[in-house]
Write an enzyme that holds these catalytic residues in place. Structure first.
Site, PDB file in Angstrom:
ATOM      1  CG  HIS A 303      -2.076   1.268   1.177  1.00  0.00           C
ATOM      2  ND1 HIS A 303      -1.966   2.489   1.262  1.00  0.00           N
ATOM      3  CD2 HIS A 303      -3.269   0.505   0.487  1.00  0.00           C
ATOM      4  CE1 HIS A 303      -3.538   2.922   1.256  1.00  0.00           C
ATOM      5  NE2 HIS A 303      -4.050   2.308   0.764  1.00  0.00           N
ATOM      6  CG  ASP A 360      -8.152  -4.683  -2.722  1.00  0.00           C
ATOM      7  OD1 ASP A 360      -7.489  -3.558  -2.942  1.00  0.00           O
ATOM      8  OD2 ASP A 360      -9.377  -4.751  -2.740  1.00  0.00           O
TER       9      ASP A 360
HETATM   10  C1  SDX Z   1      -6.437   0.080  -2.922  1.00  0.00           C
HETATM   11  O1  SDX Z   1      -4.177   4.047  -2.136  1.00  0.00           O
HETATM   12  C2  SDX Z   1      -5.410   3.888  -1.349  1.00  0.00           C
HETATM   13  O2  SDX Z   1      -6.278   4.655  -0.439  1.00  0.00           O
HETATM   14  C3  SDX Z   1      -5.945   3.180  -1.852  1.00  0.00           C
HETATM   15  C4  SDX Z   1      -6.946   2.180  -1.604  1.00  0.00           C
HETATM   16  C5  SDX Z   1      -8.120   2.345  -1.037  1.00  0.00           C
HETATM   17  O3  SDX Z   1      -8.797   2.119   0.057  1.00  0.00           O
HETATM   18  O4  SDX Z   1      -8.478   3.528  -1.832  1.00  0.00           O
HETATM   19  O5  SDX Z   1      -6.727   1.034  -0.424  1.00  0.00           O
HETATM   20  C6  SDX Z   1      -7.299   0.885  -2.305  1.00  0.00           C
HETATM   21  O6  SDX Z   1      -5.915   0.237  -4.222  1.00  0.00           O
HETATM   22  C7  SDX Z   1      -4.951  -0.834  -2.236  1.00  0.00           C
HETATM   23  C8  SDX Z   1      -3.949  -1.386  -2.785  1.00  0.00           C
HETATM   24  C9  SDX Z   1      -5.177  -2.285  -4.159  1.00  0.00           C
HETATM   25  N1  SDX Z   1      -3.313  -3.175  -4.493  1.00  0.00           N
HETATM   26  C10 SDX Z   1      -3.147  -4.207  -5.011  1.00  0.00           C
HETATM   27  O7  SDX Z   1      -2.766  -4.835  -3.655  1.00  0.00           O
HETATM   28  C11 SDX Z   1      -1.672  -4.339  -5.765  1.00  0.00           C
HETATM   29  C12 SDX Z   1      -0.218  -5.328  -6.025  1.00  0.00           C
HETATM   30  N2  SDX Z   1       0.092  -3.681  -4.724  1.00  0.00           N
HETATM   31  C13 SDX Z   1       1.222  -3.136  -5.755  1.00  0.00           C
HETATM   32  O8  SDX Z   1       1.129  -2.653  -6.799  1.00  0.00           O
HETATM   33  C14 SDX Z   1       1.448  -1.477  -5.088  1.00  0.00           C
HETATM   34  O9  SDX Z   1       1.333  -1.825  -3.163  1.00  0.00           O
HETATM   35  C15 SDX Z   1       0.705  -0.669  -4.269  1.00  0.00           C
HETATM   36  C16 SDX Z   1       0.292  -0.032  -6.056  1.00  0.00           C
HETATM   37  C17 SDX Z   1      -0.532  -0.868  -3.852  1.00  0.00           C
HETATM   38  C18 SDX Z   1       1.396   0.530  -4.362  1.00  0.00           C
HETATM   39  O10 SDX Z   1       2.568   0.309  -5.023  1.00  0.00           O
HETATM   40  P1  SDX Z   1       3.590   1.978  -4.347  1.00  0.00           P
HETATM   41  O11 SDX Z   1       3.165   2.729  -2.618  1.00  0.00           O
HETATM   42  O12 SDX Z   1       3.960   2.172  -5.383  1.00  0.00           O
HETATM   43  O13 SDX Z   1       4.863   0.963  -3.833  1.00  0.00           O
HETATM   44  P2  SDX Z   1       6.304   1.005  -5.376  1.00  0.00           P
HETATM   45  O14 SDX Z   1       5.294   0.537  -6.276  1.00  0.00           O
HETATM   46  O15 SDX Z   1       7.008   1.488  -4.958  1.00  0.00           O
HETATM   47  O16 SDX Z   1       6.485  -0.284  -4.137  1.00  0.00           O
HETATM   48  C19 SDX Z   1       7.945  -0.575  -3.162  1.00  0.00           C
HETATM   49  C20 SDX Z   1       8.577  -2.140  -3.425  1.00  0.00           C
HETATM   50  C21 SDX Z   1       8.998  -1.674  -4.986  1.00  0.00           C
HETATM   51  O17 SDX Z   1      10.699  -2.687  -4.838  1.00  0.00           O
HETATM   52  P3  SDX Z   1      10.899  -2.359  -4.873  1.00  0.00           P
HETATM   53  O18 SDX Z   1      11.827  -1.891  -6.791  1.00  0.00           O
HETATM   54  O19 SDX Z   1      11.652  -1.344  -4.211  1.00  0.00           O
HETATM   55  O20 SDX Z   1      12.654  -3.735  -4.531  1.00  0.00           O
HETATM   56  O21 SDX Z   1       7.081  -2.562  -3.528  1.00  0.00           O
HETATM   57  C22 SDX Z   1       7.464  -3.822  -4.391  1.00  0.00           C
HETATM   58  C23 SDX Z   1       7.694  -2.252  -5.442  1.00  0.00           C
HETATM   59  O22 SDX Z   1       7.951  -3.786  -6.526  1.00  0.00           O
HETATM   60  N3  SDX Z   1       5.908  -4.104  -4.135  1.00  0.00           N
HETATM   61  C24 SDX Z   1       5.167  -5.192  -4.333  1.00  0.00           C
HETATM   62  C25 SDX Z   1       3.911  -5.219  -4.291  1.00  0.00           C
HETATM   63  N4  SDX Z   1       3.332  -4.065  -4.080  1.00  0.00           N
HETATM   64  C26 SDX Z   1       5.055  -3.692  -3.803  1.00  0.00           C
HETATM   65  N5  SDX Z   1       6.038  -6.470  -4.420  1.00  0.00           N
HETATM   66  C27 SDX Z   1       5.365  -7.693  -4.479  1.00  0.00           C
HETATM   67  N6  SDX Z   1       4.041  -7.606  -4.333  1.00  0.00           N
HETATM   68  C28 SDX Z   1       3.077  -6.525  -3.920  1.00  0.00           C
HETATM   69  N7  SDX Z   1       2.113  -6.503  -4.383  1.00  0.00           N
END
Ligand code: SDX
Length: 425
Positions: A303, A360
């Site tokens: 998140h 989720d």
């Molecule tokens: C919702 O914003 C809100 O409030 C949203 C929400 C709402 O109520 O409105 O809460 C609803 O959207 C919840 C989130 C649902 N999405 C998912 O479950 C999809 C999977 N999650 C990711 O796509 C991700 O965690 C995000 C998009 C939710 C957040 O991404 P960020 O904050 O931009 O984090 P990032 O992409 O910079 O990740 C940091 C690191 C990265 O690794 P490095 O490049 O530093 O090595 O964490 C990794 C990412 O690759 N990473 C994950 C991951 N999420 C982040 N690796 C594996 N699995 C994941 N789910």
């Protein structure tokens, strides 16, 4: 915290006021910075940017805190109802008995759709994704309710807010029924909000529909958990669309479109399909290796704000157990989800990246147990989030300092050059 920041660039210094909130991070006001410095600030994903001032929802991502108008989400889930939370988000205070009775009546008597609107659904293929239907149908509402799109009239703003909260369940249920090839079911004024929705989804002409109070309560809790969440991507979309003066029906349709993304509201469908793909507990280690090799993400994890547990996920997991227990369902995917969570929370790859289950992760198992196909999951999210979107839209629109949102850019394209005729290229 000081009351200003001083930025030194070369031989120039710029004072930037520090604005203080009631809780959470204070902000550095850069509104005049470009005019004074000829420099833009740069923050493409808004990871360090406050886009607005708001009094609606507060999130502390490190402490796992979510407050709606100051009330903790775990108290609202246990003690309130979705319709009461709608009043709270819209008006800022919990309603007294008379206020709630009036609000409940207003919402109840807006649940029906114009008879001609039902024909709108027939323009879609039966296999259309329900979110495609929702995006189109909500965008079309202004064509049927043009008497409440004058955003400068407070009464019309209130009516469109009530119409959206009231009609989203009816539209969502119709998207489901159309997708299933079953006849539409009209709302009934003697049912509660969530009971009405479940009846419109699952009643069939061939037999009487019997409400299940456990499932009704679970549905209401799921709606509360999804109601609002500060300036997330879809809410920011609604605010930006509304900043141009666009009416609420258009802005909410824009929010639905943004929510559909797999990184946002589409994650609940993706998370369940991921669990189905894993299938059994013994396949989890191989799947985790694929995540670490960056072949795919662990859907329902991570998140932007919560770098600790998502308080909604805790409540969602509890509701999941209640629903499966009530229905006597022993879903193997719940076992896969719990084992996956346990493994991920002890694995340095996820710990270092502060990845925890979000709302989720368990919602899909719960909704599937209630009888919804995975394509309906984001529709339910959009239904619940409509009150958050319209409350944030109302706050934005009624802000005397409102300006059209118009970000700038760091331009790295071609500098000016002259057109060359085709025989000279
Ligand atoms: C919702 O914003 C809100 O409030 C949203 C929400 C709402 O109520 O409105 O809460 C609803 O959207 C919840 C989130 C649902 N999405 C998912 O479950 C999809 C999977 N999650 C990711 O796509 C991700 O965690 C995000 C998009 C939710 C957040 O991404 P960020 O904050 O931009 O984090 P990032 O992409 O910079 O990740 C940091 C690191 C990265 O690794 P490095 O490049 O530093 O090595 O964490 C990794 C990412 O690759 N990473 C994950 C991951 N999420 C982040 N690796 C594996 N699995 C994941 N789910």
């Amino acid at each position: 915290m000081a009351d200003k920041a001083t930025l030194t660039i070369g031989d120039q210094s710029f004072d930037l006021p520090i604005l203080k909130g009631t809780t959470g991070p204070d902000v550095m006001d850069v509104r005049k910075f470009y005019a004074d410095s000829d420099l833009f600030t740069f923050d493409p994903g808004f990871t360090s940017t406050a886009s607005c001032e708001s009094k609606i929802t507060f999130i502390d991502g490190d402490a796992g805190i979510l407050l709606h108008r100051g009330y903790p989400i775990d108290q609202l889930v246990e003690k309130s109802s979705f319709l009461e939370v709608c009043y709270l988000l819209l008006h800022g205070e919990l309603p007294n008995a008379a206020e709630f009775e009036t609000f409940d009546h207003n919402i109840t008597y807006h649940t029906m759709l114009h008879a001609q609107f039902d024909r709108f659904f027939e323009g879609f293929r039966r296999d259309a994704h329900p979110m495609a239907i929702m995006t189109g149908a909500v965008g079309a509402l202004s064509a049927f309710y043009a008497d409440s799109i004058n955003v400068d009239d407070p009464r019309e703003r209130e009516i469109s807010a009530h119409r959206l909260i009231a009609k989203m369940p009816t539209i969502a249920a119709r998207a489901f029924k159309y997708h299933m090839g079953q006849p539409f079911v009209s709302p009934r004024n003697n049912l509660s909000y969530s009971e009405n929705f479940l009846r419109m989804c699952f009643a069939v002409p061939a037999e009487d529909w019997v409400p299940n109070p456990i499932l009704t309560r679970a549905m209401d809790r799921i709606f509360i958990l999804h109601a609002d969440h500060e300036q997330n991507a879809s809410t920011s979309t609604v605010r930006l669309a509304g900043s141009s003066g666009a009416h609420p029906f258009a802005c909410i349709a824009a929010g639905i479109a943004c929510l559909w993304g797999p990184s946002h509201g589409g994650a609940n469908q993706e998370a369940l399909e991921m669990l189905e793909e894993i299938g059994t507990v013994d396949k989890i280690p191989e799947f985790i290796e694929g995540v670490k090799a960056r072949k795919y993400k662990l859907m329902g994890f991570g998140h932007r704000v919560y770098k600790n547990f998502d308080p909604r996920a805790t409540a969602m997991q509890k509701t999941c157990h209640e629903v499966l227990g009530e229905l006597g369902i022993n879903d193997p995917l719940l076992e896969v989800a719990m084992e996956l969570e346990k493994i991920a929370l002890s694995d340095p790859y996820f710990i270092e990246r502060k990845l925890y289950p979000n709302i989720d992760f368990y919602s899909g198992i719960t909704l599937r147990a209630m009888g919804f196909p995975s394509k309906m999951f984001t529709v339910l999210f959009a239904l619940a989030r409509t009150v958050g979107w319209i409350s944030q839209w109302k706050e934005m629109f009624e802000d005397p300092a409102r300006k059209i949102g118009r970000p700038r850019q760091l331009y790295t394209g071609a500098t000016q050059r002259d057109y060359a005729p085709i025989d000279k290229r």
